[in-house]
Design an enzyme around this catalytic site. Structure first.
Site, short mmCIF file in Angstrom:
data_model
loop_
_atom_site.label_atom_id
_atom_site.label_comp_id
_atom_site.label_asym_id
_atom_site.label_seq_id
_atom_site.Cartn_x
_atom_site.Cartn_y
_atom_site.Cartn_z
CG HIS A 37 -19.44 49.91 8.22
ND1 HIS A 37 -20.19 49.87 7.08
CD2 HIS A 37 -20.03 49.06 9.08
CE1 HIS A 37 -21.21 49.02 7.23
NE2 HIS A 37 -21.14 48.52 8.43
CD GLN A 155 -25.34 44.56 16.57
OE1 GLN A 155 -25.89 43.66 15.97
NE2 GLN A 155 -24.54 45.43 15.97
#
Ligand code: AMP
Length: 283
Positions: A37, A155
């Site tokens: 992240h 995704q």
């Protein structure tokens, strides 16, 4: 770092940054942050000083309620990591803030064949839920650039399709950032926190299987190669949902290859009750 819990406050902040001529970068996450992240955040901040990270564990994308209930929450640690990474703003909404009207009535997104293969096949409804939350977040943030991780390659494609369906293709640039891995190759994932020491030792077999596909892609027919990779996973105690080879352009699984097209290996496998996914470009 400024923290917003209400969409209206974030909206007002973004208006003032836009009025300064700044372009908005957006990194949506479900928290339990790790270096993967943070790589997205750092890339985003570098290109867009006006970066927003969101942390929201989206109930509508969990096809298995037990998975939602067990999803790790580490908000205090996440905030510290975001501050250290130079992230200027965090959106941390409640479920009611994102879904004020509830979520019993769900929109339908025409995602085509992409929704019927791999994650779409094994997690029915998952990508509809991803689109439901992403449409809301994109309408609130209205970013110029959206940063996503290759770790979730399917995704990335689904969200690019959503951006098209929303008519925002020219307004929002989707930027895909390479997967960050542990030293033994295991792709970083919030779900890794659920692995016990024994499971953690087994989990890098997923990367080994992907490397096997990469090494042998020119030597073997795809069905035999996928079988060999699945057997490697099983021999290490994992249960694969799928081992697939697909065109990068549209993630269509293929059995034959012209040796030219860009292709990726994609794996989903269970380490006992923890389901992990990963992928690797093969050429
Ligand atoms: P998540 O919190 O799992 O929904 O992930 C939020 C974003 O971080 C998504 O765009 C993911 O693809 C990305 N991401 C997750 N793991 C990694 C990783 N190991 N490396 C790079 N990006 C990642």
């Amino acid at each position: 770092m400024v923290l917003f819990k209400k969409a209206i406050d974030l909206h007002n902040y973004l208006v003032s940054r836009r009025n300064n001529g700044e372009r908005i970068g957006f990194v949506p996450t479900m928290g339990a942050l790790h270096s993967g992240h943070i790589s997205l955040i750092k890339n985003c901040v570098r290109q867009n000083p006006a970066t927003i990270c969101s942390i929201f564990v989206n109930p509508t994308q969990f096809n298995d309620p037990k998975d939602y209930a067990k999803y790790p929450l580490t908000v205090e640690k996440d905030i510290a990591m975001l501050k250290a990474s130079g992230c200027p703003a965090l959106f941390l909404p409640s479920v009611e803030e994102v879904y004020p009207e509830g979520f019993s009535v769900r929109p339908y997104y025409d995602l085509g064949r992409l929704e019927t293969v791999m994650e779409g096949k094994f997690r029915p409804g998952h990508f509809q839920g991803v689109c439901m939350v992403m449409e809301k977040l994109l309408k609130i943030v209205q970013p110029n650039r959206l940063f996503l991780g290759q770790k979730d390659l399917q995704q990335c494609m689904i969200i690019s399709r959503l951006v098209e369906l929303m008519g925002e293709k020219d307004a929002i640039e989707v930027v895909i950032i390479p997967t960050v891995r542990e030293t033994d190759g295991l792709a970083m994932s919030s779900r890794n926190m659920r692995l016990n020491p024994d499971q953690r030792i087994k989990a890098p077999a997923i990367f080994e299987a992907l490397r096997l596909l990469q090494r042998e892609i020119v030597h073997r027919k795809f069905p035999a190669l996928k079988k060999k990779a699945a057997e490697l996973l099983q021999s290490k105690g994992l249960k694969p949902d799928y081992v697939e080879i697909a065109r990068v352009a549209d993630l269509e699984p293929i059995e034959h290859w012209d040796g030219q097209e860009k292709i990726a290996g994609l794996v989903a496998a269970w380490v006992d009750d923890v389901r992990l996914i990963d992928n690797l470009y093969l050429n």
